[in-house]
Design an enzyme around this catalytic site. Structure first.
Site, mmCIF file in Angstrom:
data_model
loop_
_atom_site.group_PDB
_atom_site.id
_atom_site.type_symbol
_atom_site.label_atom_id
_atom_site.label_comp_id
_atom_site.label_asym_id
_atom_site.label_seq_id
_atom_site.Cartn_x
_atom_site.Cartn_y
_atom_site.Cartn_z
ATOM 1 N N GLU A 196 -3.686 11.565 17.360
ATOM 2 C CA GLU A 196 -4.231 12.964 17.321
ATOM 3 C C GLU A 196 -5.419 12.688 16.353
ATOM 4 O O GLU A 196 -6.306 13.133 16.542
ATOM 5 C CB GLU A 196 -3.063 13.831 16.715
ATOM 6 N N GLN B 285 0.801 -1.023 -0.127
ATOM 7 C CA GLN B 285 0.156 0.188 -0.099
ATOM 8 C C GLN B 285 0.913 1.308 0.196
ATOM 9 O O GLN B 285 1.875 1.321 0.869
ATOM 10 C CB GLN B 285 -0.907 -0.205 1.263
ATOM 11 N N GLU C 7 -8.067 -0.696 7.386
ATOM 12 C CA GLU C 7 -7.006 -0.671 8.127
ATOM 13 C C GLU C 7 -7.333 -0.716 9.627
ATOM 14 O O GLU C 7 -7.197 -1.379 10.518
ATOM 15 C CB GLU C 7 -5.959 -0.019 7.629
ATOM 16 N N SER D 60 1.714 6.715 2.023
ATOM 17 C CA SER D 60 2.389 7.715 3.040
ATOM 18 C C SER D 60 3.236 8.464 2.093
ATOM 19 O O SER D 60 3.902 7.771 1.586
ATOM 20 C CB SER D 60 2.813 7.292 4.107
#
Lengths: 378, 399, 378, 399
Positions: D368, D118, D236, D121
């Site tokens: 976060e 995948q 995920e 990022s």
């Protein structure tokens, strides 16, 4: 350790209905105004309300059918307890229905059960248990009062402290050491030599009294069950009380979460709803996590109370996790509400006080973790 | 060289005045009279000009004044009595007021004849202080004030109040505020107690209903009120964060008392008590370090962290003290009695202190606001995008 | 408790200069590249660097003038230690200059001081102390190895673990029990029967070895000071080492804070510098508070080391507060840096590993708090 | 009634197929061959259409398949081997792909012949996934890709990669992304190990230099890539947060092992160990409750909290395990060796696990971001003001 018992978390249809009717009733009849009125009184309960609860079947839920109860399980009672915690229900429900009733079910002779349990189930009796004599009272080891034998009679001398609704209960189940061990006694409130003094409480919605026994003379029928057999009964009642408080805590913590979230959605500062600030949003996310965790432990404990071994793990687990979650939720709610949450007028402080005082009852979080460590063999 | 001479001269001047003050002191003297003399001799705030309670010298000499007066056993507690006046109001008036205003307000403030209060918070504003709604409309030489303030300490015994209000709703919120000194005894001022979770009313709600304030009670320019308010708040936060205490005092003392009184010896509880003691001592040493550095003229970040750290820690310690009490912690000796104290109540039972401490992270700037300030002003992190900065005040969403 | 000693926190002009020259030297000579190169070696130090540090006067600072030192105090040494922590200085400075040197100063005979201290002061000697034999070693009670007497000689048998730079030191000061109590021995690295085995460390910038003593035979001159008098010496050295580590921790934590703040200012996500998000900003504000608190305790301890009673409080206070602050700062820095902070390439992990391993050395935070509670009479 | 009949029919269908699959199973069979048969019988994902590894029935029957295969001792670990393919890729392809694409990719994915990775990022994007810069420019029937991806698990052994890239920089960032499947063996794809703080390289950096992707490898529409990516990520996070474990397993097991191995009996350490045990058990019970409620069709907030809670708790527990080791915790047996594992390394020494766990609150959505999601999607709190929402991507500030 043996395999963990699996429980079914989802409510049955019947339990779901019970939850709905209980919440509806409490919203209608036990508004914050009512709670505050009773809080100002010394007795802290309302007879009509008490009776109505019994009519809804709350009192009889977990009492065996043969003794006038409905013969359900702790799982059903747990639904009521959670809603009571949410509404800050005032009155001797915990002390009567969870504690005294179970002491009688577990420890009483059949005749005693027949005599006493129907009255509890029907809402006619208010009871309590007088166990501890000092501030750190949490286990049977902390019980020191002795009962002296005088022929067939028992003579009780001493002071029992922090007795929940001890000045209101018609019958007090008290614990004392007798020659053969720990025993429980049924003491009518009007027995000579027994004096109850109301003591003001941090959480004014749950009253307490100190009971002074000055040469209280009881006949042999006052002995609950057999002499010297009360240890395991008290142990179990303490665990049930811990689980009951955990459920109350879950209900209160959920109220705090909802109240904070609503405030975050509707209060504007700096031109934005304050819940849009990460400082508030993330605190609420953490509160959500901790309330959901608390629920899981309390629901789990409520569903396995009959598994004596597992209860040794599940009860202190629930009490420690739920106490911390509730304390944090209530304290954070004040913070999120700002000045408003610090006023007498807003209801949050009632939850904070409930959170703090339930966290201390029957042993604080570190005591609970000590019990848990023992059960886990750590 | 010149500096040294000037310093010697200044110190001699201050010392002489102190000698004069103390030579006339007599233990039977009314404290207010003593403070009046102290003011007249220029020893109230030595850095202020002569005639306004000062001598026009460096503020560092004030500590000599303080020390000498204490040593002589003469009264020094006017600051405690009139904290909001002497601690906050004096600085604001001297920074933003006219000579006439200083003359009018400083002396009776210092002598505690006139008590002061601060009227900043509003129910609708909260941490967003600049979002205030109480308004003043000009009417000739006067202003007519309407609105509500809240969380006002000592309003019921104060003679004067520091009052920022909105005078122009059509400009962005920080720009439409004007700062007044209001006579709390004026018609239309209604002070009502605001009971808090302990049952006490340390604070008040103050309602203004067509209250008239003469224009000469305005501090600084029309529209300059936010700047004036900021002076006031900075004084407050530094004051909260820089109280220097002896080791083991304050709330940790209660915790240790409870530890001993209840004869605890559980090592898990001891570890927590010791952790709190260590955190509290670290805070105390940091305040001490900050005060030293400030005095030495090299202030650093350690001077800004006190308020935030103190609030969280005081909450934790007071909660732990009650935990140590076991069942006793579930009681509230005497019960809740709604009442209105006339002085700051510094402490009570551990349970009361636990409840009272819940406000530490709200009052005088919430911990959230303090973290913003530390992040932005001390660490230099950027601010958040602002949706209300340039909008006229009346168009900013609120609720 | 007696009145708390007041210390002066501000650096003197001389100390401030020392700070500046030390930082400048470390920035020039001990870049992260250098640290990483030494980290990959088994010895973990650089002879030229070591010598340069000595020439700057680091090694001699706290050694008395009569023994070739500069006769300053721990306050001066503390400035160097903080900067070393910031730069992750690699090499046996702690073990030589803080530990062995002080053991000799405190426990040695005058002749031993004359013989050994000048070499340390000039950077000619690398030393260490071999104290503990097991993973929980933290106090003199944990020392079990015995030294048998054979005529005038002493025979040492046993294994000393976790000896800092034990495979690099030229002289090892080791502790053993003798008939009269705890004693310290000076053991040259090439003594027959002594074997040092390097063991890989979590913090690869600070090397360790396990030392095996197999019938190590030492003459009477090997005894440091008098037989049986080592207890108080070791106690004090352990406290000084704790304070030294606290100062290192402060330097490292400050690096973490600065690195995180810079990232918060320069890294953009969602179109904003991430430091503008309260989640990051508030975490950094909390980190600031905790680093400032850590500094206060470490600086305070460094300034009162000569007050033996107060050191009992100040050393465990500093070690517990600074350990927690550093661990949190390093862990939060990884979080704030996100994926980058988790790479081998970025330096943050070196600080995390330093934080974790220094928190464990000479007793973890709970051990430190136990010492503190004892000192406070809790 | 009809429902019941349909359900009985479906169950009979599934059971029949399972019987057929298992009757042909032989322990010596190559697992890939077995998985191929499982796929061809429609037992890979029973809810998918026939011919694509499914039978078109409710997904709840998949658990019967799983149970029966396990009970027969036949291989079930293809999901573990090819987690990113089977766990995430299959769902995305079935939701957004064409029949042709499903036919091409699903079977070899399920059999593990083709490994998947995948490629979301990017170094410059971080949590702001939609801010990606890797770009693709159309060239006839192909697209030419340039850019860099990072944190790509198993890229060095994968045949196919899920690759969202920017195809239009002139529209707001969420709108200019297109999602491709890229052949990792194509020219111009360069996979380099990315070593992490443990010395392992579980992850890779992947560089694309004029890599050509045929347009038929595009998933869904041009510009629809953000929506496709969200499908992938949801899969995920649910996967991470809903792993059901037995009591006392996972990282708390290491902590208890260390407690026993080091023969601790300090009650303060015991209290902390027990606290962590209790938190871990509360998490475990919550996951169990969430899974039950999800199965019962009444999912609640308890289903969304797992990832966040697990990350923080796993970090705390692994750190505590090392603390229990004392000096042993300062060692790193074997030392740091930069290496490139070919499978997920689930655990190692407590020190290694401590280091590895630091990433738990970063990977798969930072804590976060998870708190934002819980706050906004579960609790219904408003989002933050966005400065990047309507700007063309190329004008959004980044760094």
């Amino acid at each position: 350790m043996a395999d963990t018992p699996r429980v079914t978390f989802a409510l049955t249809e019947e339990q779901e209905m019970l939850r709905q009717t209980t919440r509806q009733f409490l919203e209608d009849r036990v508004s914050p105004t009512v709670v505050r009125e009773l809080m100002e009184t010394e007795t802290g309960f309302d007879a009509a309300l008490w009776q109505s609860g019994a009519e809804l079947g709350w009192h009889s839920l977990a009492i065996p059918e043969e003794y006038g109860g409905a013969g359900y399980t702790f799982a059903e009672l747990s639904v009521v307890l959670e809603e009571m915690g949410r509404a800050l229900f005032p009155g001797p429900f915990l002390s009567t229905v969870v504690m005294a009733a179970n002491a009688i079910v577990l420890g009483g002779r059949d005749s005693q059960k027949k005599e006493l349990l129907p009255g509890i189930a029907m809402g006619e009796s208010m009871m309590t248990m007088a166990l501890f004599e000092g501030p750190q009272g949490a286990t049977t080891d902390d019980i020191r009062m002795t009962a002296a034998q005088d022929g067939e009679a028992w003579i009780l001398d001493g002071v029992k402290k922090n007795v929940l609704f001890g000045h209101v209960a018609g019958t007090i189940v008290t614990a004392a050491r007798t020659p053969n061990g720990l025993s429980l006694f049924l003491v009518p409130a009007d027995t000579g030599g027994l004096n109850a003094e109301h003591v003001p409480t941090l959480d004014a919605t749950r009253k307490q009294a100190n009971l002074t026994f000055s040469g209280v003379r009881l006949g042999p029928e006052a002995l609950l069950g057999n002499e010297g057999t009360a240890g395991p009964v008290i142990d179990r009642v303490l665990r049930l009380a811990s689980v009951a408080l955990s459920l109350e805590q879950v209900g209160g913590a959920q109220w705090c979460l909802e109240t904070s979230v609503e405030h975050g959605q509707t209060r504007f500062q700096f031109g934005r709803a304050i819940g849009s600030f990460q400082a508030i949003k993330h605190r609420l996310a953490d509160m959500l996590v901790s309330v959901e965790h608390a629920k899981s432990t309390a629901y789990h404990a409520a569903r396995i109370v009959d598994d004596t071994d597992e209860l040794l793990v599940a009860a202190p687990l629930a009490k420690s996790v739920c106490s911390e979650a509730y304390l944090r939720a209530a304290s954070d709610t004040i913070q999120i509400l700002g000045g408003t949450g610090f006023t007498w007028e807003h209801d949050t402080h009632l939850y904070l006080k409930r959170a703090k005082s339930t966290s201390l009852m029957f042993g604080g979080v570190r005591h609970q973790r000590r019990l848990l460590a023992e059960a886990l063999g750590l | 060289m010149t500096d040294t001479i000037a310093a010697e001269k200044a110190e001699a001047l201050v010392t002489g005045k102190i000698d004069e003050l103390l030579s006339g002191y007599d233990p039977s003297m009314d404290p207010q009279e003593f403070w009046g003399r102290q003011y007249d001799l220029g020893l109230a705030w030595v850095q202020y000009p002569e005639g306004f309670g000062g001598l026009g010298v460096s503020p560092k000499y004030q500590s000599i004044v303080q020390r000498r007066i204490e040593a002589a056993g003469a009264p020094t507690w006017n600051r405690q009595i009139n904290l909001l006046g002497i601690g906050m109001g004096a600085g604001v008036i001297s920074a933003h007021g006219t000579a006439e205003q200083m003359r009018k307000w400083l002396r009776p403030m210092f002598t505690t004849e006139d008590m002061w209060c601060q009227l900043f918070s509003e129910p609708g504003a909260g941490s967003d202080l600049a979002n205030l709604s109480a308004k003043a409309v000009r009417d000739g030489d006067e202003w007519i004030v309407n609105g509500q303030k809240v969380w006002t300490t000592l309003a019921h015994i104060a003679k004067w109040g520091m009052l920022p209000v909105r005078t122009d709703p059509d400009v962005p919120k920080h720009k439409g505020i004007t700062y007044f000194i209001v006579d709390m005894e004026a018609d239309g001022v209604d002070v009502r107690p605001l009971y808090q979770i302990t049952g006490e009313a340390e604070f008040n709600e103050v309602f203004f209903d067509d209250v008239r304030i003469p224009d000469e009670y305005r501090l600084d320019d029309v529209g300059a009120g936010w700047r004036v308010s900021m002076t006031t708040l900075m004084n407050e936060r530094v004051a909260i964060g820089s109280r220097s205490l002896p080791r083991g005092s304050g709330s940790i003392k209660d915790a240790i008392r409870a530890w001993r009184e209840y004869e605890h010896d559980d090592p898990a509880l001891r570890d927590e008590l010791t952790r709190l003691w260590a955190e509290w001592e670290a805070l105390r040493l940091t305040v001490e370090r900050a005060n030293q550095m400030r005095k030495a003229g090299i202030p650093g970040p350690e001077g800004s962290t006190g308020k935030l750290a103190w609030a969280d820690l005081n909450k934790a310690i007071t909660a732990f003290s009650v935990e140590l009490m076991g069942w006793d912690g579930t009681l509230y000796p005497g019960g809740y009695e709604l009442h209105r104290p006339t002085e700051f109540e510094d402490s009570g039972s551990p349970q009361r202190n636990f409840l009272r401490a819940r406000a530490n992270s709200i009052e005088g700037g919430t911990s959230e606001i303090m973290r913003n300030i530390l992040g932005e002003r001390v660490l230099g992190l950027p601010g958040e995008p602002r949706v209300d900065k340039d909008l006229p005040w009346k168009e900013v969403p609120r609720g």
